[in-house]
Write an enzyme that holds these catalytic residues in place. Structure first.
Site, short mmCIF file in Angstrom:
data_model
loop_
_atom_site.label_atom_id
_atom_site.label_comp_id
_atom_site.label_asym_id
_atom_site.label_seq_id
_atom_site.Cartn_x
_atom_site.Cartn_y
_atom_site.Cartn_z
N HIS B 159 0.81 -1.23 0.00
CA HIS B 159 0.00 0.00 0.00
C HIS B 159 0.85 1.27 0.00
CE1 HIS B 159 -3.79 -2.03 0.39
NE2 HIS B 159 -3.46 -2.62 1.53
N ASP B 195 -2.66 -10.17 -2.76
CA ASP B 195 -3.29 -9.74 -1.50
C ASP B 195 -4.75 -9.38 -1.80
OD1 ASP B 195 -2.34 -8.43 1.40
OD2 ASP B 195 -4.03 -7.37 0.50
N HIS B 197 -6.35 -6.87 -0.98
CA HIS B 197 -6.51 -5.43 -1.22
C HIS B 197 -5.63 -4.98 -2.38
CE1 HIS B 197 -7.40 -6.20 3.08
NE2 HIS B 197 -8.41 -5.40 2.83
N ASP B 284 -4.86 -12.56 2.94
CA ASP B 284 -6.13 -12.09 3.51
C ASP B 284 -7.30 -12.35 2.56
OD1 ASP B 284 -5.03 -10.21 1.79
OD2 ASP B 284 -5.11 -8.55 3.21
ZN LIG Z 1 -4.51 -6.83 2.39
#
Ligand SMILES: [Zn+2]
Ligand SMILES: [Zn+2]
Lengths: 343, 343
Positions: B159, B195, B197, B284
């Site tokens: 991120h 991931d 996200h 995740d």
């Molecule tokens: Zn994540």
């Protein structure tokens, strides 16, 4: 001097704000307005009247329609996702990210806000609407010929941009009132913001307009919230060039230094030729304020009121910040008493 | 397969993050890496080695120098102002505000971040530097001819933008590794982010470059963090046009649907002609993850490893998210075991 006030603010009662890395009890609380009202009544400032209902059209004159609709629905959308606990944004748009409105309420909160210190609660929408009506009723008193009037708005408004909330503010009550004065026929209106924090929202709303002068005295944004607006080189853009004036002042500013900046600000307003004045009345310049670092004392507020009266303009006072709660009534009403005595 | 790991992450131990309007215990915790390491050792995946020290020059190949300097000094500046409690940003730059670096640490935190869920603690800087060294050591193993290697980085990195942090990430370990592979002579490098996200930081860093392909499978940003990046129409810009591919997938995505997107992603990587692959390995996507909503199961991760091996590229796995802590070792190492068995 007439005070306009509505009890509808009491349901906007945030539990906590993110402050110094912790969730602490909200500094902006219902008791603030209650104590200002009590002081208005105690001192016999004048009658207190409820607001008239104006609806959302005058609000949409300064706020984006999608933002207004978001605020109306935010609490219900939040509760559906997370349950009946105060809503706070936790993520926002970084440089390089896109301005796309998410479907999810968590994303929407980030999209329409700029801090994690401004909770949306069960009673927020009702309070926010009432505060706009209070400001609009105050503006109407000025239009009808009152020399001064006091819009006892809560929540405050000066940090609210055209399309985002923050700094305890949702609708920009002062900007809504200034626009209403324009719409009622005043050719030129000035907004003077004396809250300790820059009135970034009001500046944002009028930055490209030459018919509304925005002048702000505040803590230097290199040191103080809102950090990213309020510098001296922000003078307006396009038709608004020259109609924005910021007076950033350092931490520790006392009344002598603050007064000098006020003299400059009032000279700007006189030169502009405003027909009416809206004062964003924050008293977090007080030396006892728990989140601000200026050093004004209670008698100074009376002097401020006298100075504002000397400007000779029909003047609407709109309540903004002030978090030394036990002193907020004294300090705010001192301004109004000083004005009334000198006007 | 060699695993690179450093204990230096343990001092990055945030107390709390802002989540659903509350401060809740941080989902991203030291135990995550400890359990992945334990599983690596239990399963006999291969040797575990400490990182070499690379210094900050390879970090500055993908991160802005002022951002790196900010991270280095942030904890001390925060403690000087607020005392030794985790730092969280609480206000940020709204549209219409200015990108000016404030003097005050509270303003700086907002300037360089995009969420209030990523605490800076006493041990953060040490952990962040070590994670970059872990990634760089892993990249060096690939340069020296390893078919696969595992950089057990913590904190995660995908991120983190060129100049801001968020989503538990500070330095973008995967991007630092991909750049190191380029600098060691690989003409074209692909980063595949699995991931749950979107890898907004990695996309941001390479968006205008044609030499590094970024491909991400993730929850649709209209529904899921980071909300403001990761849409299918983001295909790169300038020299990077065509070298960015996002596969947003809805809440509830199971392995069948996820697999189909993986096939498309791997076809993109094959067509690109990458000489090396960096995998941002978040788990995740697991059905038991407390903050995500995909439905992959533990055996699916073995299948993913096999599929990645079939791409036939030297592959560096870089640890990213995964918050079902008790299952994180099983799921992450399943990917690596699947890869090793099929490579
Ligand atoms: Zn994540
Ligand atoms: Zn204020």
């Amino acid at each position: 001097m007439i005070t306009v006030y509505s009890d509808d603010h009491v349901g906007h009662d945030g539990k906590a704000e993110l402050h110094d890395g912790k969730l602490v009890p909200s500094f902006e609380m219902p008791r603030r307005a209650a104590l200002v009202l009590a002081r208005v009544q105690e001192t016999g400032l004048g009658p207190v009247m409820p607001p008239k209902l104006f609806g959302l059209d005058p609000v949409r004159r300064v706020h984006a329609a999608d933002y207004v609709a978001f605020l109306e629905g935010a609490w219900d959308a939040w509760v559906a996702e997370h349950g009946p606990w105060d809503a706070l944004p936790f993520t926002w748009i970084a440089p390089g990210m896109r301005r796309v409105v998410p479907d999810h309420i968590d994303g929407k909160l980030g999209y329409y806000s700029f801090d994690a210190g401004t909770p949306i609660t069960a009673g927020t929408w009702r309070a926010v609407r009432a505060a706009a009506d209070v400001a609009l009723t105050g503006a109407e008193l000025i239009v009808r010929g009152e020399r001064g009037a006091f819009a006892l708005c809560r929540p405050p408004g000066h940090h609210a941009h055209r399309a985002c909330y923050g700094g305890y503010c949702f609708f920009n009550n002062a900007a809504i009132a200034a626009q209403a004065l324009r719409d009622a026929g005043a050719e030129r209106v000035a907004v003077l913001d004396i809250d300790c924090h820059h009135g970034n929202g009001t500046q944002d709303i009028f930055y490209d307009r030459g018919d509304v002068l925005f002048v702000s005295l505040h803590a230097d944004p290199v040191q103080e919230y809102p950090y990213f607006l309020g510098f001296a080189d922000e003078t307006g853009t396009g038709a608004g060039e020259g109609a924005n004036a910021n007076y950033p002042l350092p931490f520790g500013t006392d009344f002598a230094a603050w007064s000098e900046a006020l003299a400059h600000a009032l000279a700007r307003i006189a030169a502009f030729g405003a027909e009416a004045l809206v004062v964003s009345l924050g008293v977090d310049t007080f030396k006892g304020d728990p989140i601000s670092r200026f050093r004004l004392d209670s008698p100074d507020y009376t002097a401020i009121g006298e100075r504002l009266a000397a400007a000779g303009l029909p003047t609407l006072f709109v309540m903004e910040g002030g978090y030394a709660v036990e002193a907020i009534g004294l300090n705010a009403v001192n301004v109004l008493q000083g004005f009334r005595a000198a006007a």
